[in-house]
Design an enzyme around this catalytic site. Sequence first.
Site, mmCIF file in Angstrom:
data_model
loop_
_atom_site.group_PDB
_atom_site.id
_atom_site.type_symbol
_atom_site.label_atom_id
_atom_site.label_comp_id
_atom_site.label_asym_id
_atom_site.label_seq_id
_atom_site.Cartn_x
_atom_site.Cartn_y
_atom_site.Cartn_z
ATOM 1 N N THR A 15 -21.890 -25.269 49.115
ATOM 2 C CA THR A 15 -21.961 -23.870 49.544
ATOM 3 C C THR A 15 -22.970 -23.097 48.703
ATOM 4 O O THR A 15 -23.806 -22.358 49.234
ATOM 5 C CB THR A 15 -20.566 -23.227 49.445
ATOM 6 O OG1 THR A 15 -19.722 -23.844 50.415
ATOM 7 C CG2 THR A 15 -20.628 -21.738 49.722
ATOM 8 N N THR B 192 -23.785 -21.717 31.572
ATOM 9 C CA THR B 192 -23.779 -22.973 30.829
ATOM 10 C C THR B 192 -23.571 -24.142 31.780
ATOM 11 O O THR B 192 -22.694 -24.092 32.643
ATOM 12 C CB THR B 192 -22.657 -22.939 29.764
ATOM 13 O OG1 THR B 192 -22.926 -21.851 28.884
ATOM 14 C CG2 THR B 192 -22.600 -24.236 28.985
ATOM 15 N N CYS C 231 -12.312 -26.323 57.467
ATOM 16 C CA CYS C 231 -12.490 -24.875 57.322
ATOM 17 C C CYS C 231 -12.121 -24.145 58.604
ATOM 18 O O CYS C 231 -11.352 -23.199 58.581
ATOM 19 C CB CYS C 231 -13.924 -24.547 56.953
ATOM 20 S SG CYS C 231 -14.413 -25.327 55.423
#
Lengths: 388, 391
Positions: free
Chosen positions: A73, A240, A329
């Site tokens: 995504t 990070t 979904c």
Amino acid sequence: MEREIYFDNSATTQVHPEVADLMHETMIRNYGNPSSLHKKGVQAEQAVSHVRKILAGALQVAPEEIYFTSGGTESNNTAIKGIVHAYKSRGNHIITSNVEHPSVLNVFDHLEELGFRVTYLRVNENGVIDLDELQDLLCNDTLLVSLMHVNNEVGSIQPIKEVGEILKGYHKKVYYHVDAVQSFGKLPVYPGKWGIDLLSISGHKFHGPKGIGALYIRKGTRVKALVEGGGQEKSLRSGTENVPGIVGLGKAAELAVQDREAHAQKMNAIRETLASRIREKVPNCRINSNFDGTGAPHILNISFPGTRSEVLLHYLEQDGIYVSSGSACSARKGKLSHVLTAMQLTEEEMEGSIRFSFSYFNEMDEVMPVVESVTKAVKELRELTGRK
Amino acid sequence: MYELILVRYGELGLKGKNKSQFINRLILNIKRGIKDLAPREVRSTWGRIWVPVHDDLDQLLEKLQMVFGIYSVSPVVKTEKDLEEIKKAALRVLHDSLPQGGSFKVETRRSDKTFPLTSPEISKKVGSYLFVHSPDIYRADMHHPQHTIEVEIRAEGAFVYGQVVPGAKGLPVGSSGRAVLMLSGGIDSPVAGWMAMKRGVTIEGVHFHSFPFTSERAKQKVLDICQVLARWGGKMRLHVVHFTEIQKAIRQHCREEYGITIMRRMMFRLAERIALKNKAYAIYTGESVGQVASQTLESMFTINNVTNMPVLRPLVGMDKEEIIKIAQKIGTYDISIRPYEDCCTLFLPDYPKIRPRLDEAEAMEKNLDIEGLLQEALEKTEVIEIVQEEI
């Protein structure tokens, strides 16, 4: 519950034990921040660079063209929004298809609201786009084409390479993004050679961990970042680095790619056997996936008119068999699948559609128990819910 | 600044000789309601309940507002029995509870008659002190004050308070016996359960689970709703009835347009049996008149006929909008609107009978092994204890 048969690998896959071991090792030993100046930082950075090379090798591109993201995504969002915002002076027309994943379709919807002109390519009854239609749609204002390689619901394969040829031959530069989340590790994908400028992949679809993915960006392509911060990933994706996730992604990619052809053959054999056995045993069903070379080896979508896919799914679950109704979904939104609608299935066919999806973890001997359960469940459900 | 919370109980006062029982129940429920906070002694004196504050006023108020049987609460400042101390405390209370200004008066009660001033004298002195030491936005008003600052002189000290926070009202849960609640996971039934609790009823939930026709998520939804209800009622038990075989049998043996009627009749039979087994004497439902086909008066008549137990429908006179408002207030709404099907639409006929006839329903049920089906469903019923989780 006796035996578990997991035929829902397009939703997600089990993490490969080797991947999990390596991630565990990385988390407790190589825990440094790649940005740190000391040795722990350097070691972590080396691990990340190593994976960049693995992915570059798998896609046959340069390591510096690989960027890590949180998954499919984010890769799709970054690619599409990043290009249109970086190059909006070059055009206002963007093209995609009407069978894309929501992480592409909803981005296009949003861009349409922002004033971009959006065209959706239609698909035929096999779920495949028409190259002539694309050719006709291209114009001086076209900025971007975004297409999925393998459709997540039915497994149809789009002619990605041919689209690349068309765009290469067009007189004006049109950026080209490919959502390869369902195809990486199953089909050959060579963005460098095929004229693809951006390509998305996601770790958990091929036995890697969730929460990690990558985006290939052709050298020299400008992409506006979605996330600002410490400037990691050459400022494309601050934050990070997810070192254990990246290491897991690398290992999973290695395992998926090294025997890709053998894996694909194995999955396709399972798929074909399951399809033909079900066709023999279950009257009145419709296979929505292709077997003529335009179907991915790992996805089989079948409609059982007269049943409701959600109930059928729970029936199979009682026998330890895990499948999906449509795509995970859209199945939850309680509406009919946009992909099957685009393929012009009847409402009854859509309501009763089940997706079986395989990985190289599956074995041929899992097919018959599934055929038996499906046959029994469909029969019982049709009897129960047949209108009187 | 506040050391105590004063808890007032409204209706309890009316309950005559059962009063002490009710108060003990309320104290018990208060203790249970605040058990996640630091431990403290909850005392009952002078016709009211006192809860000490341990630097956690806001959390304490929030939790007390979820205990049925509390009419209102007030944060209290405790001081020495010294007029100057009392004045200062009253000033702090006034400014804290009425920061926007407004009209006020002071009222005093003096049970410690050794205090040298009378109640009216204290009120007057404290009142003028407040008036002199407050900015212009505060006015004294003896007749229609927006705020009353109360001063109480007791043997153990002086208490000053002003703010009155409304409580959940009703009766303490556990003081009105036990009932079962038919709980579907929709918007209405949790509200019906909440209203039962408000009248002091201990609720046992009954949920009809039809896996594989409904999903595990539908059951999880009901569990989550119970969790929210347990915040109001302390704890509750949920009976998850295995309803699948009954659904199938109805589908196979009864006419489609009577499917819902007969399904509801089976549900009431099961609810009644579970109730009797658990010493519960009523069935609560979230039904309202006219909402759906099974809630017409004709349907209710035909369905209700299977039981003699009182079927209580606290939402019967409410509109959907009013029900939703309460569901939002009690915190079940967001769970109820999750999309998983609770009563599988698979079995919903295209044209359900809006005026089902009792004789027809009874005739059709002759095709069913009612007793066998009920027994099987009850045997496979799972009982889950819902314990209030920390929020």
